[in-house]
Design a protein around this motif. Structure first.
Motif, PDB file in Angstrom:
ATOM      1  N   GLN A 294       1.637   9.415  27.110  1.00  9.37           N
ATOM      2  CA  GLN A 294       0.662  10.446  26.760  1.00  9.37           C
ATOM      3  C   GLN A 294      -0.628   9.793  26.311  1.00  9.37           C
ATOM      4  O   GLN A 294      -0.619   8.659  25.817  1.00  9.37           O
ATOM      5  CB  GLN A 294       1.164  11.330  25.611  1.00  9.37           C
ATOM      6  N   ALA A 295      -1.726  10.548  26.437  1.00 10.38           N
ATOM      7  CA  ALA A 295      -3.021  10.147  25.900  1.00 10.38           C
ATOM      8  C   ALA A 295      -3.690  11.421  25.394  1.00 10.38           C
ATOM      9  O   ALA A 295      -3.933  12.348  26.171  1.00 10.38           O
ATOM     10  CB  ALA A 295      -3.868   9.473  26.973  1.00 10.38           C
ATOM     11  N   GLU A 296      -3.929  11.499  24.082  1.00 12.16           N
ATOM     12  CA  GLU A 296      -4.460  12.708  23.445  1.00 12.16           C
ATOM     13  C   GLU A 296      -5.822  12.416  22.826  1.00 12.16           C
ATOM     14  O   GLU A 296      -5.910  11.918  21.703  1.00 12.16           O
ATOM     15  CB  GLU A 296      -3.485  13.213  22.375  1.00 12.16           C
ATOM     16  N   LEU A 297      -6.886  12.711  23.556  1.00 10.19           N
ATOM     17  CA  LEU A 297      -8.237  12.411  23.097  1.00 10.19           C
ATOM     18  C   LEU A 297      -8.604  13.182  21.827  1.00 10.19           C
ATOM     19  O   LEU A 297      -9.210  12.632  20.914  1.00 10.19           O
ATOM     20  CB  LEU A 297      -9.246  12.720  24.214  1.00 10.19           C
ATOM     21  N   ASN A 298      -8.252  14.446  21.736  1.00  7.26           N
ATOM     22  CA  ASN A 298      -8.648  15.288  20.603  1.00  7.26           C
ATOM     23  C   ASN A 298      -7.628  15.228  19.481  1.00  7.26           C
ATOM     24  O   ASN A 298      -7.027  16.221  19.089  1.00  7.26           O
ATOM     25  CB  ASN A 298      -8.870  16.726  21.072  1.00  7.26           C
ATOM     26  N   TYR A 299      -7.424  14.018  18.964  1.00  8.29           N
ATOM     27  CA  TYR A 299      -6.452  13.773  17.903  1.00  8.29           C
ATOM     28  C   TYR A 299      -6.991  12.629  17.065  1.00  8.29           C
ATOM     29  O   TYR A 299      -7.717  11.773  17.561  1.00  8.29           O
ATOM     30  CB  TYR A 299      -5.104  13.392  18.531  1.00  8.29           C
ATOM     31  N   VAL A 300      -6.618  12.582  15.819  1.00  8.69           N
ATOM     32  CA  VAL A 300      -7.023  11.463  14.963  1.00  8.69           C
ATOM     33  C   VAL A 300      -6.470  10.178  15.574  1.00  8.69           C
ATOM     34  O   VAL A 300      -5.317  10.125  15.964  1.00  8.69           O
ATOM     35  CB  VAL A 300      -6.486  11.660  13.528  1.00  8.69           C
ATOM     36  N   GLY A 301      -7.274   9.130  15.654  1.00  7.31           N
ATOM     37  CA  GLY A 301      -6.911   7.893  16.349  1.00  7.31           C
ATOM     38  C   GLY A 301      -5.653   7.224  15.847  1.00  7.31           C
ATOM     39  O   GLY A 301      -5.381   7.239  14.658  1.00  7.31           O
TER      40      GLY A 301
ATOM     41  N   VAL B 271      -6.746   3.956  28.126  1.00  7.39           N
ATOM     42  CA  VAL B 271      -5.499   3.925  28.896  1.00  7.39           C
ATOM     43  C   VAL B 271      -5.452   5.113  29.849  1.00  7.39           C
ATOM     44  O   VAL B 271      -6.186   6.083  29.694  1.00  7.39           O
ATOM     45  CB  VAL B 271      -4.250   3.983  27.976  1.00  7.39           C
ATOM     46  N   GLN B 272      -4.539   5.003  30.788  1.00  7.82           N
ATOM     47  CA  GLN B 272      -4.146   6.112  31.647  1.00  7.82           C
ATOM     48  C   GLN B 272      -2.643   6.287  31.469  1.00  7.82           C
ATOM     49  O   GLN B 272      -1.923   5.298  31.225  1.00  7.82           O
ATOM     50  CB  GLN B 272      -4.440   5.796  33.125  1.00  7.82           C
ATOM     51  N   ILE B 273      -2.166   7.497  31.595  1.00  7.19           N
ATOM     52  CA  ILE B 273      -0.718   7.713  31.553  1.00  7.19           C
ATOM     53  C   ILE B 273      -0.103   6.873  32.671  1.00  7.19           C
ATOM     54  O   ILE B 273      -0.600   6.855  33.790  1.00  7.19           O
ATOM     55  CB  ILE B 273      -0.385   9.213  31.696  1.00  7.19           C
ATOM     56  N   GLY B 274       0.938   6.147  32.324  1.00 10.12           N
ATOM     57  CA  GLY B 274       1.607   5.260  33.269  1.00 10.12           C
ATOM     58  C   GLY B 274       1.190   3.806  33.140  1.00 10.12           C
ATOM     59  O   GLY B 274       1.866   2.917  33.675  1.00 10.12           O
ATOM     60  N   ASP B 275       0.083   3.527  32.422  1.00  6.89           N
ATOM     61  CA  ASP B 275      -0.321   2.131  32.200  1.00  6.89           C
ATOM     62  C   ASP B 275       0.762   1.396  31.424  1.00  6.89           C
ATOM     63  O   ASP B 275       1.475   1.989  30.602  1.00  6.89           O
ATOM     64  CB  ASP B 275      -1.625   2.049  31.397  1.00  6.89           C
ATOM     65  N   ILE B 276       0.862   0.105  31.662  1.00  3.92           N
ATOM     66  CA  ILE B 276       1.799  -0.753  30.942  1.00  3.92           C
ATOM     67  C   ILE B 276       1.019  -1.484  29.849  1.00  3.92           C
ATOM     68  O   ILE B 276       0.002  -2.125  30.133  1.00  3.92           O
ATOM     69  CB  ILE B 276       2.463  -1.774  31.886  1.00  3.92           C
ATOM     70  N   ILE B 277       1.496  -1.350  28.602  1.00  3.90           N
ATOM     71  CA  ILE B 277       0.821  -1.983  27.476  1.00  3.90           C
ATOM     72  C   ILE B 277       1.787  -2.878  26.700  1.00  3.90           C
ATOM     73  O   ILE B 277       3.005  -2.765  26.835  1.00  3.90           O
ATOM     74  CB  ILE B 277       0.187  -0.947  26.518  1.00  3.90           C
ATOM     75  N   ILE B 278       1.195  -3.749  25.884  1.00  2.00           N
ATOM     76  CA  ILE B 278       1.939  -4.573  24.938  1.00  2.00           C
ATOM     77  C   ILE B 278       1.411  -4.221  23.549  1.00  2.00           C
ATOM     78  O   ILE B 278       0.193  -4.102  23.367  1.00  2.00           O
ATOM     79  CB  ILE B 278       1.740  -6.071  25.228  1.00  2.00           C
ATOM     80  N   ILE B 279       2.308  -4.018  22.613  1.00  2.00           N
ATOM     81  CA  ILE B 279       1.954  -3.663  21.234  1.00  2.00           C
ATOM     82  C   ILE B 279       2.318  -4.846  20.352  1.00  2.00           C
ATOM     83  O   ILE B 279       3.477  -5.281  20.343  1.00  2.00           O
ATOM     84  CB  ILE B 279       2.712  -2.399  20.790  1.00  2.00           C
TER      85      ILE B 279
END
Length: 116
Positions: free
Chosen positions: A17-24, A79-87
């Motif tokens: 998910q990616a929610e722009l209108n949310y506290v970061g 990001v885009q939904i489906g991107d692969i990230i490392i945390i």
């Protein structure tokens, strides 16, 4: 002297998910948080394997067992939904401590669930 060392890493999870209108922040499935030794509000660095973006945010608990990885607020633009990230989370410790310290590294499956 204190040095900064990687303490936790969730390696190669998929953005769900990616929610722009949310506290970061980044919302992470609580199972993944526990496995990596992350706590709510902890600072993390995000590395996006798809586009090379690197940024810093903080952790919010996501629903356990869902595989949720949601970037919120301004981070959603990186990001885009489906991107692969490392945390990655870092900690400070003495050089002597760092020589024997073992970070918690998690390698989830393709659905962001714990393996094994």
């Amino acid at each position: 002297m204190q040095i900064t060392v990687m303490k936790s890493k969730i390696h190669r999870v998929k953005v769900t998910q990616a929610e722009l209108n949310y506290v970061g922040s980044i919302t992470i499935d609580e199972d993944l948080m526990d496995a990596a030794g992350l706590i709510e509000n902890e600072q993390v660095h995000i590395v996006n394997n798809n586009n090379g973006e690197r940024f810093i945010t903080y952790v919010i608990k996501g629903e356990r067992g869902t595989g949720m990885i949601c970037l919120n607020g301004a981070a959603a633009r990186r990001v885009q939904i489906g991107d692969i990230i490392i945390i990655i989370a870092y900690g400070s410790m003495s050089q002597e401590e760092a020589k024997t310290f073992k970070p918690m590294i998690v390698f989830p499956d393709h659905n962001n669930h714990l393996v094994g």
